[in-house]
Design a protein around this motif. Structure first.
Motif, PDB file in Angstrom:
ATOM      1  N   GLY A  32     -43.490  20.166 -14.092  1.00  0.00           N
ATOM      2  CA  GLY A  32     -43.262  20.970 -12.893  1.00  0.00           C
ATOM      3  C   GLY A  32     -42.538  22.257 -13.211  1.00  0.00           C
ATOM      4  O   GLY A  32     -42.796  23.296 -12.605  1.00  0.00           O
ATOM      5  N   SER A  38     -48.947  21.547 -13.509  1.00  0.00           N
ATOM      6  CA  SER A  38     -48.553  20.931 -12.238  1.00  0.00           C
ATOM      7  C   SER A  38     -48.835  19.436 -12.297  1.00  0.00           C
ATOM      8  O   SER A  38     -49.169  18.893 -13.356  1.00  0.00           O
ATOM      9  N   HIS A  66     -46.199  12.660 -10.759  1.00  0.00           N
ATOM     10  CA  HIS A  66     -46.718  13.635  -9.800  1.00  0.00           C
ATOM     11  C   HIS A  66     -45.643  14.083  -8.800  1.00  0.00           C
ATOM     12  O   HIS A  66     -45.479  15.276  -8.535  1.00  0.00           O
ATOM     13  N   THR A  69     -42.967  16.508 -10.155  1.00  0.00           N
ATOM     14  CA  THR A  69     -43.336  17.918 -10.364  1.00  0.00           C
ATOM     15  C   THR A  69     -42.908  18.781  -9.169  1.00  0.00           C
ATOM     16  O   THR A  69     -42.702  19.977  -9.323  1.00  0.00           O
ATOM     17  N   CYS A  70     -42.769  18.148  -7.984  1.00  0.00           N
ATOM     18  CA  CYS A  70     -42.363  18.919  -6.791  1.00  0.00           C
ATOM     19  C   CYS A  70     -40.998  19.560  -7.023  1.00  0.00           C
ATOM     20  O   CYS A  70     -40.821  20.761  -6.816  1.00  0.00           O
ATOM     21  N   GLY A  73     -40.928  22.039 -10.145  1.00  0.00           N
ATOM     22  CA  GLY A  73     -41.460  23.369  -9.844  1.00  0.00           C
ATOM     23  C   GLY A  73     -40.465  24.238  -9.101  1.00  0.00           C
ATOM     24  O   GLY A  73     -40.462  25.464  -9.233  1.00  0.00           O
ATOM     25  N   THR A  85     -45.004  25.541 -10.054  1.00  0.00           N
ATOM     26  CA  THR A  85     -46.362  25.272  -9.585  1.00  0.00           C
ATOM     27  C   THR A  85     -46.595  26.180  -8.381  1.00  0.00           C
ATOM     28  O   THR A  85     -45.628  26.650  -7.763  1.00  0.00           O
ATOM     29  N   SER A  86     -47.869  26.402  -8.047  1.00  0.00           N
ATOM     30  CA  SER A  86     -48.146  27.296  -6.905  1.00  0.00           C
ATOM     31  C   SER A  86     -47.616  26.687  -5.601  1.00  0.00           C
ATOM     32  O   SER A  86     -47.474  27.372  -4.596  1.00  0.00           O
ATOM     33  N   SER A  88     -44.678  25.805  -5.078  1.00  0.00           N
ATOM     34  CA  SER A  88     -43.269  26.171  -4.879  1.00  0.00           C
ATOM     35  C   SER A  88     -43.095  27.651  -4.568  1.00  0.00           C
ATOM     36  O   SER A  88     -41.981  28.166  -4.665  1.00  0.00           O
ATOM     37  N   THR A 272     -50.008  24.214  -0.988  1.00  0.00           N
ATOM     38  CA  THR A 272     -49.468  25.576  -0.924  1.00  0.00           C
ATOM     39  C   THR A 272     -49.458  26.058   0.517  1.00  0.00           C
ATOM     40  O   THR A 272     -48.542  26.757   0.947  1.00  0.00           O
ATOM     41  N   SER A 406     -53.768  27.192 -16.377  1.00  0.00           N
ATOM     42  CA  SER A 406     -54.408  26.857 -15.119  1.00  0.00           C
ATOM     43  C   SER A 406     -55.863  26.427 -15.303  1.00  0.00           C
ATOM     44  O   SER A 406     -56.292  25.404 -14.790  1.00  0.00           O
TER      45      SER A 406
END
Lengths: 497, 145
Positions: A32, A38, A66, A69-70, A73, A85-86, A88, A272, A406
């Protein structure tokens, strides 16, 4: 029902499951925090290891990584203005200004606690929705998804308060960039200049890495000094202060968790959007919308709580219908099949213990990954004191690597470096890179669902579908609420500083 | 009328928006609907901004000091160098060389620190992405690593 819930908890608490969950969380925090990597990549790496595992151990391993990673990020989003990650992106907008003021620990504390509470809330929504999962998801059609995107786009107007024309132009430019590539319905190539590299459009991660990692570092290096312009609070005192903030703004946290869970449940919309829409909601319902972007705690609580609660929401279509709620749950569907489980109604009738175990894993992982991150928060805040001439090349490299990671395409590296220079000038000349990102994130969803709804229900679809009409009314209210509050508001809220 | 950085940037944005709108005219009706619905108002807004800027002759939003300008160009040169190195020696070697040169020459860091961080950058790209994740790393014109 209660018995099955407890069975699910017992499955999660098995020593082997806990061990793998912990390993997954460590990996998730690292993934993350690295821009471009991600939860999807973490899941892709871990899936080959689950072939011989029991279902509860496998899901502990995969979901532990998983969910972690929140928060991972958000660490780089707050400290360096580089979203890991996108998902965040919106955390940068108020998290990084706090770090600049030397309050990185406080921002990390807010983020961690919002992650925990939002994660638990998402799980509660998932548990409550089990009986009504199928009709709920079937009610969400392109017209409703179009209205969700429109609701998010109105945030461009709210965020443009400082310089209305430049903000609007930035947002519209983002929307125009999102149109690059094949038309989602007709398949016509637009703005591709005949090259296949642009057929899939401009990669969001590459743009984010460019605008935030490269652009921010050019500015940091040009200005001189470190990220934090004031005295940095390293100890746990700031972290503790931050952890109390989500309780202070508990109603906002609940509202944004609901937004996250609902958007997560819409297949194909993505996290996102949840992040951006929740931030917009916080701005639009604030008495001082103009102070957002300067380090408001609510500006972290909103995106963080929605970000994590969407994990529970995304599980609703995945478990109930076998339709992935997002990219990560699409990868997770592969794990279900590897483990001999068929996502769909059978997960409610035959494997309810596993379904509840998944809920417990999400809740426990959000708690433990935030606790792990908080243990390091005081030390992580030191990054904001590293001089720009050392930090800048490091983060530029991270941005380049993130853009490459990516899709493994070198074109994305060039896109990131190009958008880095554009982002620097946007900051310098008062344009809003946040509005550009909102336009880019929501543009594709906006157009695809508009075209589909138009074909399915005709041009008046917004008025003929009840949920769409309710969302339209909500959009109009949200759009004008800040102006009404500004004109008739009785008191002023305390600012974040 | 003096052209400054901000005015040039505004004109560049205007040119990009013009490009978007005029290219959209040639698309099929469905494909051009939203690009025109979004593009035309943004073009109008940008024309208003540029016209107002030239007519009022106002001061730029932010003026950089000579030192800031110098540092900005150093950073741009670094990015251009990184881009050129990626094209010649590939991604993994380019990030390592960029780190080493930037930290040593601009950051005035000691050899041990610069080399250590450059090796870390190489290991991150080549080890994690190339070896572990099996990404096809771009090898550049020299096709080395």
């Amino acid at each position: 029902m209660i018995d099955t819930m407890l069975q699910g908890l017992a499955l999660m608490l098995q020593p082997e499951a806990l061990l793998y969950q912990f390993l997954g969380m460590i990996l998730g925090l690292i993934f993350g925090a690295i821009p471009g990597l991600s939860g999807i990549q973490a899941l892709a790496i871990l899936i080959p290891f689950v072939f011989t595992m029991d279902a509860n151990v496998a899901f502990s391993f995969l979901l532990g990584a998983h969910v972690a990673t929140c928060f991972g990020g958000s660490i780089t989003a707050i400290l360096l203005n580089v979203p890991g990650t996108s998902l965040s992106i919106a955390t940068c907008w108020d998290g990084h200004p706090m770090a600049k003021q030397g309050r990185a620990g406080e921002a990390l504390g807010i983020s961690a606690m919002s992650n925990v509470l939002g994660g638990w809330f998402g799980v509660i929504v998932l548990a409550i929705s089990i009986p009504v999962m199928q009709p709920m998801i079937m009610a969400l059609q392109p017209s409703e998804l179009f209205m969700v995107a429109l609701l998010g786009i109105t945030l461009i107007v709210t965020l443009s308060a400082k310089s209305m024309i430049k903000g609007l132009v930035s947002g519209m430019l983002g929307l125009m960039i999102s149109f690059i590539g094949q038309d989602p319905v007709t398949g016509v190539s637009r703005y591709t200049f005949g090259t296949v590299n642009l057929m899939d459009g401009i990669d969001l991660v590459a743009v984010v890495c460019g605008l935030y990692a490269v652009g921010e570092m050019i500015k940091l290096f040009a200005d001189g000094g470190a990220v934090a312009k004031g005295e940095v609070v390293y100890g746990l005192e700031g972290v503790w202060k931050g952890m109390l903030q989500p309780f202070k703004h508990w109603f906002l946290l609940i509202r944004c968790s609901v937004i996250g869970a609902l958007i997560g449940a819409c297949p194909g919309v993505g996290g996102t959007v949840a992040n951006v829409v929740a931030y917009g909601h916080a701005v639009q319902t604030s008495k001082n919308p103009e102070t957002f972007g300067t380090g408001r705690p609510e500006g972290i609580i909103a995106p963080e709580s929605s970000h994590i609660s969407k994990e529970g929401g995304q599980m609703i279509p995945t478990l109930a219908l076998g339709i992935p709620g997002g990219e990560a749950t699409a990868v997770l569907l592969g794990a279900f099949l590897i483990l001999g489980l068929q996502p769909g109604p059978a997960m409610i009738t035959e494997h309810l213990d596993i379904t509840f175990s998944i809920m417990w894993i999400i809740a426990f992982s959000s708690l433990m990954s935030s606790a792990l991150g908080l243990l390091l928060a005081g030390q992580l805040a030191r990054i904001t004191s590293v001089p720009g001439h050392i930090l800048a090349p490091l983060i530029v490299v991270f941005g380049v690597v993130g853009a490459f990671a990516s899709h493994g395409s070198i074109i994305d590296v060039f896109v990131a470096l190009g958008f880095g220079v554009i982002g620097y000038y946007m900051r310098l000349f008062g344009y809003s890179e946040a509005c550009l990102i909102i336009g880019l994130v929501l543009g594709t969803i906006f157009e695809r669902n508009f075209q589909m709804a138009n074909m399915m229900y005709g041009p008046t679809f917004v008025f003929t579908r009840p949920i769409s009409l309710v969302l339209l009314i909500a959009t109009v209210i949200m759009l004008f609420l800040p102006f009404i509050k500004g004109k008739f508001g009785k008191g002023k809220e305390a600012t974040g500083a | 009328m003096k052209l400054n950085g901000e005015r040039l940037f505004n004109l560049a944005v205007l040119a990009v928006l013009c490009g978007f709108v005029f290219m959209a005219i040639d698309f099929t009706p469905k494909a051009r609907l939203l690009p025109l619905v979004i593009g035309i108002p943004s073009l109008v807004l940008m024309i208003i901004l540029v016209a107002a800027d030239f007519l009022k002759n106002r001061e730029p939003v932010k003026k950089l000091s000579d030192e800031q300008l110098k540092r900005q160009w150093i950073m741009f040169a670094g990015i251009a160098g990184l881009l050129a190195m990626i094209l010649v020696v590939g991604l993994s070697l380019a990030v390592a060389i960029y780190m080493l040169l930037f930290l040593r020459l601009v950051g005035r860091m000691g050899w041990a620190g610069s080399v250590g961080i450059a090796i870390f950058a190489f290991v991150l790209v080549y080890g994690l992405f190339g070896m572990m994740l099996h990404y096809p790393l771009y090898k550049g014109l020299l096709d080395l690593v």
